[in-house]
Design an enzyme around this catalytic site. Sequence first.
Site, PDB file in Angstrom:
ATOM      1  N   CYS A 165       6.269   6.687  -8.337  1.00 49.07           N
ATOM      2  CA  CYS A 165       6.602   7.626  -7.257  1.00 49.07           C
ATOM      3  C   CYS A 165       8.053   8.091  -7.372  1.00 49.07           C
ATOM      4  O   CYS A 165       8.961   7.308  -7.657  1.00 49.07           O
ATOM      5  CB  CYS A 165       6.366   6.957  -5.907  1.00 49.07           C
ATOM      6  SG  CYS A 165       6.694   8.054  -4.522  1.00 49.07           S
TER       7      CYS A 165
ATOM      8  N   CYS B 259      12.361   4.742  -1.896  1.00 44.37           N
ATOM      9  CA  CYS B 259      12.239   3.800  -0.772  1.00 44.37           C
ATOM     10  C   CYS B 259      12.569   2.378  -1.249  1.00 44.37           C
ATOM     11  O   CYS B 259      11.906   1.849  -2.154  1.00 44.37           O
ATOM     12  CB  CYS B 259      10.832   3.849  -0.189  1.00 44.37           C
ATOM     13  SG  CYS B 259      10.279   5.532   0.174  1.00 44.37           S
TER      14      CYS B 259
ATOM     15  N   CYS C  74       9.893  -0.450  -1.803  1.00 41.33           N
ATOM     16  CA  CYS C  74       8.580  -0.137  -2.365  1.00 41.33           C
ATOM     17  C   CYS C  74       8.432  -0.485  -3.847  1.00 41.33           C
ATOM     18  O   CYS C  74       9.188  -0.004  -4.698  1.00 41.33           O
ATOM     19  CB  CYS C  74       8.267   1.346  -2.165  1.00 41.33           C
ATOM     20  SG  CYS C  74       6.581   1.736  -2.693  1.00 41.33           S
TER      21      CYS C  74
ATOM     22  N   CYS D 292      -8.703   3.242   4.262  1.00 38.46           N
ATOM     23  CA  CYS D 292      -7.397   3.890   4.192  1.00 38.46           C
ATOM     24  C   CYS D 292      -6.961   3.992   2.736  1.00 38.46           C
ATOM     25  O   CYS D 292      -6.885   2.977   2.032  1.00 38.46           O
ATOM     26  CB  CYS D 292      -6.411   3.052   5.000  1.00 38.46           C
ATOM     27  SG  CYS D 292      -4.765   3.734   5.014  1.00 38.46           S
TER      28      CYS D 292
ATOM     29  N   CYS E 285      -8.908   7.472   6.416  1.00 37.49           N
ATOM     30  CA  CYS E 285      -7.466   7.565   6.598  1.00 37.49           C
ATOM     31  C   CYS E 285      -6.833   7.764   5.221  1.00 37.49           C
ATOM     32  O   CYS E 285      -7.307   7.193   4.241  1.00 37.49           O
ATOM     33  CB  CYS E 285      -6.935   6.280   7.233  1.00 37.49           C
ATOM     34  SG  CYS E 285      -5.136   6.273   7.409  1.00 37.49           S
TER      35      CYS E 285
ATOM     36  N   CYS F  83      -1.377   7.882  12.435  1.00 35.14           N
ATOM     37  CA  CYS F  83      -1.122   6.462  12.183  1.00 35.14           C
ATOM     38  C   CYS F  83       0.323   6.371  11.733  1.00 35.14           C
ATOM     39  O   CYS F  83       0.673   6.874  10.668  1.00 35.14           O
ATOM     40  CB  CYS F  83      -2.072   5.942  11.101  1.00 35.14           C
ATOM     41  SG  CYS F  83      -1.694   4.259  10.573  1.00 35.14           S
TER      42      CYS F  83
ATOM     43  N   ARG G 175      -1.372  -2.534  14.524  1.00 37.77           N
ATOM     44  CA  ARG G 175      -1.966  -3.191  13.339  1.00 37.77           C
ATOM     45  C   ARG G 175      -1.002  -4.156  12.673  1.00 37.77           C
ATOM     46  O   ARG G 175       0.123  -3.791  12.301  1.00 37.77           O
ATOM     47  CB  ARG G 175      -2.423  -2.141  12.315  1.00 37.77           C
ATOM     48  CG  ARG G 175      -3.027  -2.785  11.054  1.00 37.77           C
ATOM     49  CD  ARG G 175      -3.641  -1.793  10.086  1.00 37.77           C
ATOM     50  NE  ARG G 175      -4.521  -0.904  10.795  1.00 37.77           N
ATOM     51  CZ  ARG G 175      -4.346   0.418  10.870  1.00 37.77           C
ATOM     52  NH1 ARG G 175      -3.359   0.993  10.241  1.00 37.77           N
ATOM     53  NH2 ARG G 175      -5.172   1.146  11.568  1.00 37.77           N
TER      54      ARG G 175
HETATM   55  N1  SAM Z   1       3.759   7.405  -0.517  1.00 37.59           N
HETATM   56  C1  SAM Z   1       3.310   7.508   0.806  1.00 37.59           C
HETATM   57  C2  SAM Z   1       4.402   7.382   1.835  1.00 37.59           C
HETATM   58  O1  SAM Z   1       5.374   6.698   1.596  1.00 37.59           O
HETATM   59  O2  SAM Z   1       4.256   7.971   2.893  1.00 37.59           O
HETATM   60  C3  SAM Z   1       2.194   6.550   1.148  1.00 37.59           C
HETATM   61  C4  SAM Z   1       2.200   5.136   0.643  1.00 37.59           C
HETATM   62  S1  SAM Z   1       3.519   4.083   1.206  1.00 37.59           S
HETATM   63  C5  SAM Z   1       3.275   2.685   0.171  1.00 37.59           C
HETATM   64  C6  SAM Z   1       3.026   3.601   2.824  1.00 37.59           C
HETATM   65  C7  SAM Z   1       3.887   2.634   3.598  1.00 37.59           C
HETATM   66  O3  SAM Z   1       3.767   1.325   3.063  1.00 37.59           O
HETATM   67  C8  SAM Z   1       5.380   2.847   3.626  1.00 37.59           C
HETATM   68  O4  SAM Z   1       5.771   3.852   4.511  1.00 37.59           O
HETATM   69  C9  SAM Z   1       5.887   1.495   4.099  1.00 37.59           C
HETATM   70  O5  SAM Z   1       5.946   1.460   5.510  1.00 37.59           O
HETATM   71  C10 SAM Z   1       4.808   0.537   3.597  1.00 37.59           C
HETATM   72  N2  SAM Z   1       5.332  -0.367   2.536  1.00 37.59           N
HETATM   73  C11 SAM Z   1       5.546  -0.045   1.254  1.00 37.59           C
HETATM   74  N3  SAM Z   1       6.044  -1.094   0.572  1.00 37.59           N
HETATM   75  C12 SAM Z   1       6.154  -2.109   1.461  1.00 37.59           C
HETATM   76  C13 SAM Z   1       6.615  -3.456   1.367  1.00 37.59           C
HETATM   77  N4  SAM Z   1       7.103  -3.958   0.227  1.00 37.59           N
HETATM   78  N5  SAM Z   1       6.572  -4.227   2.476  1.00 37.59           N
HETATM   79  C14 SAM Z   1       6.111  -3.714   3.634  1.00 37.59           C
HETATM   80  N6  SAM Z   1       5.657  -2.450   3.775  1.00 37.59           N
HETATM   81  C15 SAM Z   1       5.682  -1.657   2.716  1.00 37.59           C
HETATM   82  C1  DTB Z   2       1.231   0.798   6.050  1.00 37.91           C
HETATM   83  O1  DTB Z   2       1.927   0.921   7.076  1.00 37.91           O
HETATM   84  N1  DTB Z   2       1.182  -0.294   5.297  1.00 37.91           N
HETATM   85  C2  DTB Z   2       0.271  -0.119   4.186  1.00 37.91           C
HETATM   86  C3  DTB Z   2      -0.320   1.288   4.486  1.00 37.91           C
HETATM   87  N2  DTB Z   2       0.439   1.740   5.597  1.00 37.91           N
HETATM   88  C4  DTB Z   2      -0.565   2.240   3.437  1.00 37.91           C
HETATM   89  C5  DTB Z   2       0.893  -0.317   2.855  1.00 37.91           C
HETATM   90  C6  DTB Z   2       1.541  -1.652   2.666  1.00 37.91           C
HETATM   91  C7  DTB Z   2       2.059  -1.754   1.279  1.00 37.91           C
HETATM   92  C8  DTB Z   2       2.586  -3.103   0.957  1.00 37.91           C
HETATM   93  C9  DTB Z   2       3.104  -3.230  -0.430  1.00 37.91           C
HETATM   94  C10 DTB Z   2       2.123  -2.817  -1.501  1.00 37.91           C
HETATM   95  O2  DTB Z   2       1.110  -3.518  -1.719  1.00 37.91           O
HETATM   96  O3  DTB Z   2       2.368  -1.791  -2.120  1.00 37.91           O
HETATM   97 FE1  SF4 Z   3       6.705   6.486  -2.848  1.00 33.15          FE
HETATM   98 FE2  SF4 Z   3       6.581   3.962  -2.104  1.00 33.15          FE
HETATM   99 FE3  SF4 Z   3       8.216   5.625  -0.837  1.00 33.15          FE
HETATM  100 FE4  SF4 Z   3       5.539   5.898  -0.536  1.00 33.15          FE
HETATM  101  S1  SF4 Z   3       6.786   4.160   0.127  1.00 33.15           S
HETATM  102  S2  SF4 Z   3       7.038   7.529  -0.894  1.00 33.15           S
HETATM  103  S3  SF4 Z   3       4.851   5.269  -2.572  1.00 33.15           S
HETATM  104  S4  SF4 Z   3       8.359   5.014  -2.994  1.00 33.15           S
END
Ligand code: SAM
Ligand code: DTB
Ligand code: SF4
Length: 336
Positions: free
Chosen positions: A51, A55, A58, A95, A126, A186, A258
């Site tokens: 990506c 973030c 992530c 989702c 979702c 959501c 959730r």
């Molecule tokens: N790329 C899209 C976005 O960021 O909107 C969708 C996928 S992203 C992985 C969705 C959410 O997962 C993020 O906004 C964050 O709140 C959560 N997330 C990602 N990595 C995480 C982590 N290591 N621990 C907890 N929550 C995480």
């Molecule tokens: C959200 O709030 N948490 C989910 C979902 N929306 C998409 C993602 C959690 C991701 C946790 C780290 C991973 O497995 O990538």
């Molecule tokens: Fe990309 Fe992860 Fe950020 Fe979603 S949370 S925009 S997958 S870097």
Amino acid sequence: MTQTWTPERIEDLLALPLPELLWQAQQVHRAHFDPTEVQLSSLLSIKTGGCAEDCGYCPQSAHHDTGVEAGRLMDVELVLANACAAKDAGASRFCMGAAWREPKDRDIEKLAAIIEGVKALGLQTCMTLGMLSREQAHRLADAGLDYYNHNLDTSPEFYGEIIGTRTYQDRLDTLDAVRDAGMHVCCGGIVGMGESRRDRAGLLAQLAALDPQPESVPINALVRVAGTPLQDAPELDPFEFVRVVAAARICMPRARVRLSAGRRELGDGIQALCFVAGANSIFYGDTLLVTGNAEVDADRALFARLGLHADADAAPAAQPAPKSAPVFTLQPAAEH
Ligand code: SAM
Ligand code: DTB
Ligand code: SF4
């Protein structure tokens, strides 16, 4: 008249003695929901890794070296096979997440086909795909997308410490496009990124101020992934997580709150307190997007111990075949 949930008021809630906070949250929860019922959402990563966003939490960001490989958008058939399995396991909502800054217009028709297929299985749909234009949001809604997940993640003040490649306002604009298209919102965030209690209150104040409020509010506990800038974030007191859940319940009475990422690490006792605090939805299935989740068998056992049950929209969970199936032989009626 509706009350305004300022960060100050929410910070006062978070500071209450825990029994007092839980009592208030319980009263709100019981006024709007059956406190023994929990909604089950299953997750699938339909486009993993690589990506462009940075973030800090992530594992799927191309800016961090986490060992997650970049993939392509999954084929419709494979998504549907996963959705079938989630339904058989008892989920009511499916989702689908993509590691994108935003979808490309050329992906939208395939996403629409995925939505139509998942919906035809009788699941709520979702998606979480990053930022959306108004046109994209309308096309996804027309295909039958019920919910769009797009998190604010933290307070506006702390946000810049975690993400540099898009702004808080970008996120609010996407949420606006989702509402404009008529989808359910959501929207939630993450706790445990080194933010202050004031930041947690600031996040909840932003969520509670969305008009209408989000129907679904994922509260994630940071999963600290090696290779991300937050790999060494200070450990969060789990009772603080319970407090955030309770405050979310109080200031968003009708939302599904959730328990999301980090649930396995919280353990059974803290999860039980979260259900008492008003959580009534979980991510259900052995993986989140790329990291592990509480296992399905462990969740079933926990629900049985706590007397909780899945929401009415969920198909009854498929029962595992008995190890040695009893064999019945029909005896022919004796002739006289
Ligand atoms: N790329 C899209 C976005 O960021 O909107 C969708 C996928 S992203 C992985 C969705 C959410 O997962 C993020 O906004 C964050 O709140 C959560 N997330 C990602 N990595 C995480 C982590 N290591 N621990 C907890 N929550 C995480
Ligand atoms: C959200 O709030 N948490 C989910 C979902 N929306 C998409 C993602 C959690 C991701 C946790 C780290 C991973 O497995 O990538
Ligand atoms: Fe990309 Fe992860 Fe950020 Fe979603 S949370 S925009 S997958 S870097």
